[in-house]
Design a protein around this motif. Structure first.
Motif, PDB file in Angstrom:
ATOM      1  N   ILE A  21       0.842  -1.201   0.000  1.00  0.00           N
ATOM      2  CA  ILE A  21       0.000   0.000   0.000  1.00  0.00           C
ATOM      3  C   ILE A  21       0.872   1.244   0.000  1.00  0.00           C
ATOM      4  CG2 ILE A  21      -1.649   1.328   1.382  1.00  0.00           C
ATOM      5  CD1 ILE A  21      -2.786  -1.424   2.311  1.00  0.00           C
ATOM      6  N   ARG A  22       1.891   1.260   0.871  1.00  0.00           N
ATOM      7  CA  ARG A  22       2.781   2.420   0.935  1.00  0.00           C
ATOM      8  C   ARG A  22       3.563   2.578  -0.374  1.00  0.00           C
ATOM      9  NH1 ARG A  22       0.033   4.493   4.206  1.00  0.00           N
ATOM     10  NH2 ARG A  22       0.367   4.468   6.472  1.00  0.00           N
ATOM     11  N   ALA A  23       3.907   1.427  -0.956  1.00  0.00           N
ATOM     12  CA  ALA A  23       4.669   1.462  -2.206  1.00  0.00           C
ATOM     13  C   ALA A  23       3.863   2.118  -3.321  1.00  0.00           C
ATOM     14  CB  ALA A  23       5.067   0.049  -2.608  1.00  0.00           C
ATOM     15  N   SER A  24       2.535   1.983  -3.248  1.00  0.00           N
ATOM     16  CA  SER A  24       1.706   2.586  -4.285  1.00  0.00           C
ATOM     17  C   SER A  24       1.510   4.079  -4.040  1.00  0.00           C
ATOM     18  CB  SER A  24       0.342   1.881  -4.327  1.00  0.00           C
ATOM     19  OG  SER A  24      -0.420   2.261  -3.187  1.00  0.00           O
ATOM     20  N   GLY A  25       2.101   4.597  -2.965  1.00  0.00           N
ATOM     21  CA  GLY A  25       1.994   6.036  -2.694  1.00  0.00           C
ATOM     22  C   GLY A  25       0.799   6.406  -1.854  1.00  0.00           C
ATOM     23  N   ASP A  26       0.052   5.421  -1.441  1.00  0.00           N
ATOM     24  CA  ASP A  26      -1.126   5.689  -0.608  1.00  0.00           C
ATOM     25  C   ASP A  26      -0.673   5.922   0.827  1.00  0.00           C
ATOM     26  OD1 ASP A  26      -3.470   5.727   0.776  1.00  0.00           O
ATOM     27  OD2 ASP A  26      -4.337   3.968  -0.238  1.00  0.00           O
ATOM     28  N   MET A  27      -0.954   7.117   1.371  1.00  0.00           N
ATOM     29  CA  MET A  27      -0.484   7.446   2.715  1.00  0.00           C
ATOM     30  C   MET A  27      -1.604   7.388   3.745  1.00  0.00           C
ATOM     31  SD  MET A  27       2.617   7.653   2.177  1.00  0.00           S
ATOM     32  CE  MET A  27       3.254   8.221   3.723  1.00  0.00           C
ATOM     33  N   THR A  28      -2.668   6.679   3.422  1.00  0.00           N
ATOM     34  CA  THR A  28      -3.767   6.532   4.359  1.00  0.00           C
ATOM     35  C   THR A  28      -3.252   5.960   5.672  1.00  0.00           C
ATOM     36  OG1 THR A  28      -5.142   5.988   2.473  1.00  0.00           O
ATOM     37  CG2 THR A  28      -6.062   5.553   4.657  1.00  0.00           C
ATOM     38  N   PRO A  29      -3.670   6.526   6.821  1.00  0.00           N
ATOM     39  CA  PRO A  29      -3.204   5.987   8.108  1.00  0.00           C
ATOM     40  C   PRO A  29      -3.542   4.508   8.235  1.00  0.00           C
ATOM     41  CG  PRO A  29      -4.358   8.053   8.437  1.00  0.00           C
ATOM     42  CD  PRO A  29      -4.548   7.698   6.990  1.00  0.00           C
ATOM     43  N   ILE A  30      -2.579   3.738   8.609  1.00  0.00           N
ATOM     44  CA  ILE A  30      -2.782   2.306   8.801  1.00  0.00           C
ATOM     45  C   ILE A  30      -2.489   1.973  10.266  1.00  0.00           C
ATOM     46  CG2 ILE A  30      -2.054  -0.023   8.158  1.00  0.00           C
ATOM     47  CD1 ILE A  30      -1.271   1.074   5.439  1.00  0.00           C
ATOM     48  N   VAL A  31      -3.435   1.303  10.901  1.00  0.00           N
ATOM     49  CA  VAL A  31      -3.246   0.902  12.294  1.00  0.00           C
ATOM     50  C   VAL A  31      -3.155  -0.615  12.351  1.00  0.00           C
ATOM     51  CG1 VAL A  31      -4.277   0.865  14.593  1.00  0.00           C
ATOM     52  CG2 VAL A  31      -4.461   2.912  13.167  1.00  0.00           C
ATOM     53  N   ALA A  32      -2.064  -1.086  13.008  1.00  0.00           N
ATOM     54  CA  ALA A  32      -1.859  -2.531  13.094  1.00  0.00           C
ATOM     55  C   ALA A  32      -2.698  -3.100  14.222  1.00  0.00           C
ATOM     56  CB  ALA A  32      -0.389  -2.816  13.362  1.00  0.00           C
ATOM     57  N   LEU A  33      -3.276  -4.263  13.952  1.00  0.00           N
ATOM     58  CA  LEU A  33      -3.999  -4.978  15.013  1.00  0.00           C
ATOM     59  C   LEU A  33      -3.237  -6.266  15.260  1.00  0.00           C
ATOM     60  CD1 LEU A  33      -7.649  -4.727  13.686  1.00  0.00           C
ATOM     61  CD2 LEU A  33      -6.522  -3.235  15.325  1.00  0.00           C
ATOM     62  N   THR A  34      -2.834  -6.475  16.500  1.00  0.00           N
ATOM     63  CA  THR A  34      -2.117  -7.726  16.731  1.00  0.00           C
ATOM     64  C   THR A  34      -2.319  -8.210  18.149  1.00  0.00           C
ATOM     65  OG1 THR A  34       0.002  -8.825  16.677  1.00  0.00           O
ATOM     66  CG2 THR A  34       0.009  -6.531  17.354  1.00  0.00           C
ATOM     67  N   ALA A  35      -2.290  -9.518  18.283  1.00  0.00           N
ATOM     68  CA  ALA A  35      -2.370 -10.118  19.608  1.00  0.00           C
ATOM     69  C   ALA A  35      -0.961 -10.381  20.136  1.00  0.00           C
ATOM     70  CB  ALA A  35      -3.136 -11.428  19.527  1.00  0.00           C
ATOM     71  N   ASN A  36      -0.008 -10.185  19.247  1.00  0.00           N
ATOM     72  CA  ASN A  36       1.370 -10.542  19.575  1.00  0.00           C
ATOM     73  C   ASN A  36       2.171  -9.268  19.767  1.00  0.00           C
ATOM     74  OD1 ASN A  36       3.143 -12.501  20.108  1.00  0.00           O
ATOM     75  ND2 ASN A  36       3.591 -13.024  17.990  1.00  0.00           N
ATOM     76  N   ALA A  37       1.937  -8.613  20.942  1.00  0.00           N
ATOM     77  CA  ALA A  37       2.380  -7.227  21.054  1.00  0.00           C
ATOM     78  C   ALA A  37       3.826  -7.085  21.503  1.00  0.00           C
ATOM     79  CB  ALA A  37       1.457  -6.505  22.032  1.00  0.00           C
TER      80      ALA A  37
ATOM     81  N   LYS B  79       0.168   3.422  13.566  1.00  0.00           N
ATOM     82  CA  LYS B  79      -0.194   3.179  14.954  1.00  0.00           C
ATOM     83  C   LYS B  79      -0.308   1.697  15.201  1.00  0.00           C
ATOM     84  CE  LYS B  79      -3.190   5.261  18.378  1.00  0.00           C
ATOM     85  NZ  LYS B  79      -2.116   5.560  19.306  1.00  0.00           N
ATOM     86  N   PHE B  80      -0.489   1.390  16.421  1.00  0.00           N
ATOM     87  CA  PHE B  80      -0.374   0.022  16.841  1.00  0.00           C
ATOM     88  C   PHE B  80      -1.463  -0.227  17.856  1.00  0.00           C
ATOM     89  CE2 PHE B  80       1.431  -3.187  19.486  1.00  0.00           C
ATOM     90  CZ  PHE B  80       2.089  -3.988  18.573  1.00  0.00           C
ATOM     91  N   MET B  81      -2.210  -1.293  17.701  1.00  0.00           N
ATOM     92  CA  MET B  81      -3.319  -1.539  18.605  1.00  0.00           C
ATOM     93  C   MET B  81      -3.312  -2.998  19.025  1.00  0.00           C
ATOM     94  SD  MET B  81      -7.060  -0.232  17.825  1.00  0.00           S
ATOM     95  CE  MET B  81      -8.339  -0.244  19.014  1.00  0.00           C
ATOM     96  N   SER B  82      -3.348  -3.176  20.342  1.00  0.00           N
ATOM     97  CA  SER B  82      -3.243  -4.536  20.861  1.00  0.00           C
ATOM     98  C   SER B  82      -4.609  -5.207  20.812  1.00  0.00           C
ATOM     99  CB  SER B  82      -2.741  -4.450  22.296  1.00  0.00           C
ATOM    100  OG  SER B  82      -2.758  -5.721  22.865  1.00  0.00           O
ATOM    101  N   LYS B  83      -4.627  -6.470  20.402  1.00  0.00           N
ATOM    102  CA  LYS B  83      -5.868  -7.233  20.373  1.00  0.00           C
ATOM    103  C   LYS B  83      -6.049  -7.916  21.705  1.00  0.00           C
ATOM    104  CE  LYS B  83      -5.779  -9.696  16.495  1.00  0.00           C
ATOM    105  NZ  LYS B  83      -6.335 -10.465  15.359  1.00  0.00           N
ATOM    106  N   PRO B  84      -7.192  -8.273  22.206  1.00  0.00           N
ATOM    107  CA  PRO B  84      -8.448  -8.068  21.482  1.00  0.00           C
ATOM    108  C   PRO B  84      -8.890  -6.595  21.465  1.00  0.00           C
ATOM    109  CG  PRO B  84      -8.832  -9.011  23.630  1.00  0.00           C
ATOM    110  CD  PRO B  84      -7.367  -8.962  23.469  1.00  0.00           C
TER     111      PRO B  84
END
Lengths: 733, 167
Positions: free
Chosen positions: A558-574, A589-594
């Motif tokens: 996504i970043r490679a295509s030049g799209d700078m839309t904010p992306i927030v990671a969701l992960t259980a493995n923080a 940004k980074f967001m811990s699951k659940p």
């Protein structure tokens, strides 16, 4: 292994015993030798003391002179010469004999004579005989004439005298010979004794040398065995360590596996509470939610601890507001406290009015929450007090959590900070918990170079406290952004949710919809990238672990295509490593699951305030230009903090390089009246500017998207970009 | 006999002037004769000394213990080496002869290197024959305690009448 060691240990000990015995024998023999030598020395000393003229010689001379005088008298009697010369010769002879008499009287010879009574008697007789002649010889010396009567008296007396002196001579010789022989025997005996002792000593030393050599050999064997044992132990330790590592890996995996379904349970329970439920059912659901939360807490603690056990904790330094932090902790725990009819107090006792400190707020918060949670857990109908103080001189921040709960016995406080320990089994049954909380707190505080402790009186209450080094610093203006702004005034955003797990997807989707967001779903990485390329979003929520293209790879594309839309990671493995990776590939940004609704609301609140994601033109237009050339300093700082200064500089460089081309595209599109291209170009410009904190530019671009663009406006954009370029270059210089 | 010797001396006097100038003839009873390898003589038998001649030769007076006396006793008399110098002795051995013809050989070093005296007096009184006089060879047992042994006791000749200097 242990048998071998025991055996060699016994062998060494046995050999040591033999050596000790031999040493004792040698020492004893040496002592005997020393005694003999001492005796000889003393003997020699007495020999030297007894240095004297030979007694035998003295006695011999006495005898000789007696005979010589007798002979002289005989000669005179035979020749009848009684002249002056004869008188003189006789007198001299007598004087010589007289001078020998003193020898018999001399103390140095007395011991010899006294040892034998016959000796003394003979000596007395001899002395008396010589002295009896003295008047006659004095007469001869005075008148120089010899009378025949005197000569006759001399003859008789002298015959008797030399008979006695002869006897004395023989006896003296015999006595001295005996003494000499005895002395010689004495010395001989001592010599043979010394000889035997020396032979014994030589023998003992020989055996000693032999034993020592043997002992040396045994010791060498023992040391080899010791080395072998140490090696075996090391191998065993390595194996155990590997096992422990495997266990931790397993725990982490299991934690993830458990958390995913738990996520579903908690999410569904939360959704259920939002629907219309009868009171009984609402209560059931709340029990499910609270039990699930407890379970989640326990799992998190276990995972945290296993993570801490491997020392993989990194400490950040961020200026934070300690008052807000304490208030937050109180706020979080308030509900639970109220259930136990307990009040939470907050006491600020800082050395100044400012409340900013430089430390790791996340870690401090965790410790504080844990302590407050414990205090609440063990207190009913009481008060829990959070007291914050600091020592400005030493730069220490101290936080105390006092309660009026059950308290802890002094002997138990020592074990309190060890893992898997609770004060006693009954507490585990009554209150639950893993017993890891305080152990985690201790490790965290130690990682912050601080101290943690407890003072407690059973039945009265406990005071848990910790101190961490934290320098006072003024709070940055941007730090006042509050997470609690999750309220009804949330912006409506277009959100792309990329999540492979159907349940999670469903839960998060429902959350977002409940929060009034417009959600588009993607079931895996490929689909997410495809949708993101096709449509425009305000926010992308990206699951990290997906089959095929995972979150990291999708973000890269996504970043490679030049799209700078904010992306927030969701992960259980923080883990920190994962977070670093997220930021490296360009996630925001980074967001811990659940995922919880509250977290989502907070996130959306933050996103809503991003000018680039502003939901309405009005708000965007009103966003005032901040800082020089409309650069949002805190945003840039945030970027620097998150992805590093070099990366930011690179990003800004890239932006400044590409901006003229974008403007060229814009002017081209305007010439051709290509509405779609104009809009996309403005969108891209706005996104990039917002990401980098060029708020004024972003606001302009966004405003122009709605109101339409003309040449004057395009020029305005060019000026803005130029201004940014000048400012950045100026700053870099 | 005395007059005979005197006459002989007087007769020889002009021929051997060194005699008279070196050692005077004894006036009293001769108590010591030094013979053998000597340069200066005052008689045919060698150099003869009476008591007063010996008293004039520098010596020493020292208190010491000896095996022949009780307690500390002071012996006084000329140093042996001064007597040897007086007669111009040269040789290696002193053959010392006593009244009873007892004789002992002592190396000349005992006279040269040690303060050996010919004692004339004991505790200030002249030594009589009954006191092992008139001359008693006394080693310096006070200054050299290592001499206190049988070797030097046997060299300590008493009742000395003659010393012969031998090569």
């Amino acid at each position: 292994m242990i048998d071998n060691l025991t055996k060699s240990q016994q062998a060494v000990r046995r050999a040591g015993g033999a050596t000790r015995a031999l040493l004792a024998v040698s020492v004893a023999l040496l002592a005997v030798l020393a005694a003999i030598f001492t005796y000889l020395l003393v003997h020699q000393h007495s020999l030297r003391d007894s240095v004297r003229e030979d007694a035998l010689w003295a006695v011999y001379q006495l005898d000789r002179e007696a005979r010589a005088l007798a002979q002289e008298v005989d000669h005179v009697l035979a020749h009848g010469n009684t002249g002056e010369q004869t008188a003189e010769d006789l007198t001299q002879r007598y004087d010589i004999l007289y001078s020998r008499l003193s020898l018999l009287r001399s103390g140095q010879y007395l011991s010899l004579f006294e040892s034998n009574p016959t000796f003394s008697e003979q000596r007395a007789v001899a002395s008396a005989l010589i002295l009896s002649l003295q008047p006659d010889f004095d007469h001869i010396a005075n008148f120089r004439a010899v009378t025949p009567q005197a000569l006759a008296r001399f003859d008789t007396a002298l015959t008797e005298l030399y008979t006695i002196t002869g006897q004395i001579l023989t006896s003296t010789n015999a006595t001295l010979s005996t003494a000499r022989a005895d002395n010689r025997d004495d010395i001989m005996r001592l010599q043979s004794l010394s000889g035997m002792v020396i032979v014994g000593l030589t023998l003992a030393i020989g055996i000693l040398v032999f034993t020592l050599m043997k002992q040396l050999r045994i010791v060498r064997t023992a040391s080899d065995e010791l080395a072998a044992t140490a090696n075996e132990l090391r191998i065993a330790y390595d194996a155990a360590e590997a096992g422990n590592l495997a266990k931790s890996e397993f725990m982490a995996t299991m934690g993830h596996e458990i958390r995913t379904p738990l996520n579903a349970i908690l999410g569904m329970a939360e959704l259920l509470t939002l629907s219309n439920l009868a009171n009984t059912e609402r209560e059931y659901v709340s029990v499910i939610a609270s039990a699930g939360s407890s379970l989640l807490e326990i799992i998190n603690e276990i995972l945290d601890f296993s993570k801490l056990e491997h020392g993989s904790m990194t400490v950040e330094h961020v200026v934070f507001d300690v008052r807000k932090l304490a208030e937050h902790a109180a706020h979080v725990m308030e509900g639970r406290a109220r259930e136990q009819n307990t009040r939470i107090d907050l006491a600020m006792d800082l050395s100044g009015p400012e409340t900013g400190f430089d430390s790791d707020p996340t870690l401090v918060q965790r410790v504080l929450l844990n302590l407050v949670s414990n205090a609440v857990k063990f207190t009913r109908n009481g008060i829990v007090r959070i007291a914050v103080s600091d020592v400005r001189e030493t730069g220490l921040l101290r936080i105390e959590v006092c309660d009026t709960g059950v308290g802890i016995a002094p002997e138990a406080t020592k074990r309190l900070f060890s893992p898997f320990t609770q004060v006693d089994g009954s507490i585990a049954r009554r209150f639950g918990g893993t017993g890891l909380g305080l152990a985690i707190c201790k490790r965290i505080v130690e990682a912050l170079d601080g101290r943690i402790g407890v003072d407690s009186v059973p039945g009265v209450g406990s005071k848990f406290w910790f101190e961490v080094p934290a320098v006072r610093k003024p709070l940055p203006a941007a730090a006042s952004v509050e997470a609690s702004a999750a309220d009804a005034s949330l912006p409506r955003l277009r959100v792309l949710l990329v999540e492979d797990h159907p349940t999670n997807r469903q839960v998060a989707g429902r959350f977002l919809e409940t929060l009034g967001q417009q959600v588009v779903f993607a079931c895996d990485g490929e689909e997410g990238v495809a949708i993101a390329a096709r449509e425009t979003f305000d926010l992308i929520l990206m699951d990290m672990q997906m089959p095929g293209l995972d979150g990291i790879a999708a973000t890269r594309l996504i970043r490679a295509s030049g799209d700078m839309t904010p992306i927030v990671a969701l992960t259980a493995n923080a883990s920190d490593r994962d977070r670093d990776l997220c930021m490296t590939v360009g996630m925001n940004k980074f967001m811990s699951k659940p995922v919880t609704m509250k977290h989502l609301a907070t996130l959306l609140g933050e996103m809503g305030r991003r000018p680039g994601a502003a939901p309405s033109e009005a708000r965007a237009a009103m966003a005032p230009p901040v800082g020089s050339a409309g650069i949002e300093a805190s945003r840039l700082k945030e970027l620097v903090d998150v992805i590093g200064e070099d990366e930011v500089r690179k990003l800004v460089g890239t932006f400044l390089d590409e901006a003229p081309a974008m403007l060229r595209d814009l002017r081209d599109a305007m010439t051709r009246n290509d509405e779609q291209l104009i809009d996309r170009t403005l969108h891209n410009l706005k996104g990039a500017a917002a990401t980098l904190g060029f708020d004024a530019l972003a606001a302009l671009a966004h405003a122009y998207r709605g109101s339409g663009v003309d040449v004057r406006k395009a020029d305005r954009l060019s000026e803005e970009i130029e201004a940014i370029g000048n400012t950045i270059t100026h700053k870099a210089a | 006999m005395k007059s005979l010797i005197l006459a002989a001396l007087l007769a020889l006097a002009p021929a051997l002037p060194a005699y008279a100038s070196a050692i005077d003839a004894p006036k009293g009873k001769v108590i010591l004769t030094v013979a053998g390898n000597i340069q200066h003589k005052n008689s045919e038998s060698g150099a003869e000394f009476d008591l007063s001649m010996l008293e004039q030769i520098p010596g020493r007076n020292a208190a010491m213990q000896t095996p022949w006396t009780e307690g500390e006793v002071a012996f006084g008399g000329p140093l042996l080496r001064n007597i040897l110098d007086r007669v111009g002795a040269s040789g290696k051995t002193l053959h010392i002869i006593a009244l009873n013809d007892y004789a002992a050989d002592i190396p000349i070093e005992d006279a040269r290197k040690l303060d050996t005296i010919l004692a004339l007096k004991m505790d200030g009184k002249p030594l009589s024959v009954r006191d092992k006089g008139p001359l008693f060879l006394i080693y310096p047992f006070d200054k050299n305690p290592e001499l206190y042994n049988e070797k030097y006791f046997s060299r300590s000749v008493w009742q000395i009448k003659k010393i012969e200097i031998r090569d």
